[in-house]
Design an enzyme around this catalytic site. Structure first.
Site, PDB file in Angstrom:
ATOM      1  N   HIS A  16     -71.249  80.929 -82.861  1.00  0.00           N
ATOM      2  CA  HIS A  16     -71.658  79.694 -83.541  1.00  0.00           C
ATOM      3  C   HIS A  16     -72.983  79.180 -82.968  1.00  0.00           C
ATOM      4  CE1 HIS A  16     -71.091  75.902 -85.738  1.00  0.00           C
ATOM      5  NE2 HIS A  16     -71.643  75.346 -84.671  1.00  0.00           N
ATOM      6  N   CYS A  22     -79.850  65.072 -86.666  1.00  0.00           N
ATOM      7  CA  CYS A  22     -79.472  64.290 -87.843  1.00  0.00           C
ATOM      8  C   CYS A  22     -78.411  65.002 -88.685  1.00  0.00           C
ATOM      9  CB  CYS A  22     -80.684  63.951 -88.687  1.00  0.00           C
ATOM     10  SG  CYS A  22     -81.684  65.372 -89.081  1.00  0.00           S
TER      11      CYS A  22
END
Lengths: 275, 457
Positions: free
Chosen positions: B99, B50
């Site tokens: 990352h 989300c």
């Protein structure tokens, strides 16, 4: 053998000291590896400590019950009780307070060292006195555990009341578990203390000691018994708050400290072999 | 081969854009197939939660890889490229590894230290793996990332301490009672926030829920949701004697719970502590109640204070997590470097030269009376044999490096020449890899299923 005992004693003290530092690091950083090493150091120190007591007893044809050796025995009992507590409640955080207490007892005991062989009182040469001392040493260890838990309770309660999410608040165990530990430690120690005192009284009557009760050590021991007796009565009857009983446990522990160190420096009274 | 990442997250894109860019689990197979059908992308993983959509890709050419992913995103979601690019971040090479490790350790999450992301990344990798979109490089990268996630959670306290009001209430209740098992919760007022807090308390073991509300029907309604009991509002303080935790959230303009009332309640409790959570504004519980022994009152500001302090601690732990991530990035880069052609060729040549020298020395000990010229001839002869033997493999290795799966050939060469043997078996080798791959994949798939927690994201 005596030299080996001294070497083992200092090894134990250094290892307890190392464990104290590691427990402090663990408390501040909460890294489990520190607590593992701290427990390892404490365990190694305990083995050296046990060996030292054993070798000293062999070298001196028996375990001396003077003030110095009683503190060493108390430190040994405290570490043993700590291991039992850690095994039962799984809170390593108690090591942060109990292992330094053990280390302190080891160091303080060295200030009570007497030069030359101590005169052995005929009163001591009896099995009842051996049990009397053992009972009181273990009971004192239990009282110290109870007092340390009570101190943790007061600190944690203060944090909760002040609504501070400090490091102390996060690291200390919940109030209910601290209170339970304190109560149980004192509840186990108290009967041992009572039995130890009873044996001492029986021995005093057996040897027809007049005015034995007027000795400052005996009076202080009675006071310790009264304080912890009141603690248990108030706690189990639920007539006092947990905060009040925690404070009472600290008073009791203070009296134990006074009895163990200060009273033994007073060379007067019936209980002179404890000096 | 080059690592490439194209994505957007809550930090770069509004919810309107994020919802357009989702890849539902049911459609990931199709998306992965479309993405890898272009020769520019050799391996791919699509992470869609989300809060973020990220596409990790492995490509022979970084620029072509980025281009392929961008084209895929615009085509797949039917978006305008210029609109989309504004919200995207594009990362290449070593930064992709860093990352991913930060994402999986929840350092890049909206709430630092949240636990769901590790399961979500595992799920994304599983989809890619099952659809044949991953190869040796991504299998290694993602599996290592899961280890990083676990390391960060176990070696730091990043996931500890509540960072929401309702969890903070639960955490505080546990600091008083240790376990909430068997505890009784009394809810005063049937507000949403008290319902949420009660829900967390019940999830943590509280068994009995009492609800008091001025409108009795609403109390009954809320009590039914927890299989609890509605009580008459007038009997509030009488029933408070049975409670361990009180949650108050009424719309009253004055204090509902006063010190004298609680003092009376405490008389009948024999030292049993009482924890009161006041989440009403204006407050329902007189702050003076906190002065009573064994009574602890926390209002909404106190709970916020706890949350803020916990967030600060998480930030401190995040610094320790960054150090762990740097270690792990370095380890991945070492592994990646070991698969490069030039160091492999150099290692093969060095090994061959060492063998040549040793054998030459041994032979010369047996051959006495050779002239300088003879020695030079023998030396040149051995050199020529070694060079000719290695010329073919070297040329083929260099050529393979240009291919999409060239690192497999490099790894096979390292295995055949035993280049990693002296490094304690760090490079597992193709043969062993092939034998162990399936077993590891089965194990990892099971492990991923155990820890995934999507919470609908």
């Amino acid at each position: 053998m005596a030299t080996a005992a001294v070497i083992a004693f200092w090894f134990a003290t250094v290892l307890y000291g190392g464990a104290t530092v590691l427990y402090a690091y663990f408390f501040l950083s909460k890294r489990p590896s520190y607590s593992w090493y701290a427990t390892f150091f404490t365990g190694a120190g305990f083995l050296c400590h046990t060996a030292s007591i054993g070798m000293r007893s062999v070298a001196e044809d028996g375990t001396r019950l003077d003030g110095q050796n009683q503190l060493i025995l108390l430190a040994w009992a405290l570490v043993l009780v700590y291991f039992v507590v850690e095994h039962l409640v799984k809170f390593k955080v108690y090591g942060v307070l109990l292992v330094p207490a053990g280390t302190l007892l080891m160091v303080v005991s060295q200030f009570l060292a007497r030069k030359g062989a101590a005169p052995v009182s005929p009163l001591v040469e009896n099995w009842k006195i051996g049990i009397h001392v053992a009972m009181i040493v273990f009971a004192n260890a239990g009282f110290i555990v109870g007092a340390v838990a009570s101190l943790a309770y007061l600190l944690q309660e203060r944090q909760l009341k002040r609504k501070k999410a400090s490091v102390l608040f996060k690291r200390l165990p919940p109030l209910a578990s601290i209170d339970l530990l304190a109560r149980r430690a004192i509840a186990f120690a108290f009967p041992a203390y009572t039995a130890g005192l009873m044996l001492g009284i029986v021995r005093a009557y057996e040897t027809d000691q007049r005015g034995w009760w007027a000795d400052p050590r005996v009076m202080l021991a009675g006071l310790v018994w009264g304080v912890f007796g009141a603690y248990l009565a108030l706690h189990y009857s639920e007539r006092a708050t947990a905060r009040t009983t925690a404070r009472l446990a600290l008073v009791g522990a203070l009296l134990v400290a006074v009895l163990a160190v200060v009273a033994r420096t007073v060379p007067a009274g019936f209980h002179v072999f404890g000096v | 081969m080059h690592l490439v990442l194209v994505g957007l997250s809550h930090k770069t894109a509004p919810i309107e854009m994020r919802e357009k860019m989702t890849f539902p689990a049911a459609r990931q197979a199709e998306a992965l197939s479309q993405l890898t059908s272009d020769g520019a992308v050799a391996e791919a993983v699509i992470l869609s939660t989300c809060n973020r959509t990220e596409i990790y890709a492995l490509s022979a050419d970084a620029e072509r890889g980025v281009e392929a992913v961008l084209s895929f995103l615009t085509d797949y979601h039917d978006l305008d490229r210029h609109d989309l690019v504004r919200y995207l971040y594009i990362v290449k090479g070593e930064a992709v590894v860093r990352h991913l490790f930060r994402v999986v350790s929840s350092l890049d999450s909206m709430v630092i230290g949240e636990a769901q992301i590790l399961g979500q990344v595992k799920e994304a990798y599983e989809h890619a793996f099952e659809n044949g979109a991953t190869g040796r490089a991504f299998n290694r990268l993602f599996r290592q990332s899961f280890e990083v996630g676990k390391r960060v959670r176990t070696e730091t306290a990043i996931g500890e301490n509540a960072v929401s009001i309702s969890y903070a209430a639960v955490e505080l209740a546990k600091k008083v009672f240790d376990s909430l098992a068997g505890r009784t919760v009394l809810i005063i007022g049937a507000g949403k926030m008290s319902e949420l807090t009660a829900k967390h308390l019940v999830c943590n073991g509280a068994v009995d829920v009492l609800v008091a509300n001025r409108t009795y029907e609403r109390a009954v309604e809320l009590a039914q949701r927890f299989s609890g009991r509605a009580i008459e509002y007038g009997a509030l303080f009488e029933r408070m004697r049975d409670a361990d935790i009180v949650i108050s959230s009424t719309a009253a303009q004055e204090y509902v719970v006063r010190k004298a009332d609680v003092a009376e309640v405490m008389r009948g409790r024999r030292g049993r502590p009482l924890f009161l959570i006041d989440i009403a504004v204006p407050r329902d519980i007189d702050p003076a109640v906190n002065e009573l022994s064994d009574v602890y009152v926390y209002d909404i500001d106190d709970l916020n204070g706890v949350v803020e302090s916990n967030l600060e601690e998480r930030m401190r732990e995040a610094e320790r997590a960054e150090a762990i991530i740097e270690d792990e990035v370095a380890e991945f880069l070492r592994w990646q470097e070991s698969l490069e052609v030039v160091p492999t060729v150099a290692a093969i040549r060095a090994k061959a030269e060492a063998i040549r020298q040793a054998e030459l020395e041994r032979a010369l000990k047996r051959l006495s009376g050779l002239s300088e010229r003879d020695l030079a001839t023998i030396d040149a002869l051995t050199c020529a044999i070694v060079n000719k033997m290695l010329h073919g493999p070297t040329a083929r290795l260099k050529a393979a490096a240009e291919e999409a799966d060239g690192y497999l050939v490099v790894e096979a060469a390292r295995e055949l020449y035993g280049l990693d043997e002296t490094e304690g078996g760090r490079g597992s080798g193709l043969l062993r890899t092939l034998l162990n791959r399936r077993a590891r994949e089965i194990h990892d798939t099971h492990a991923a299923k155990e820890t995934g927690d999507g919470l609908g994201c």
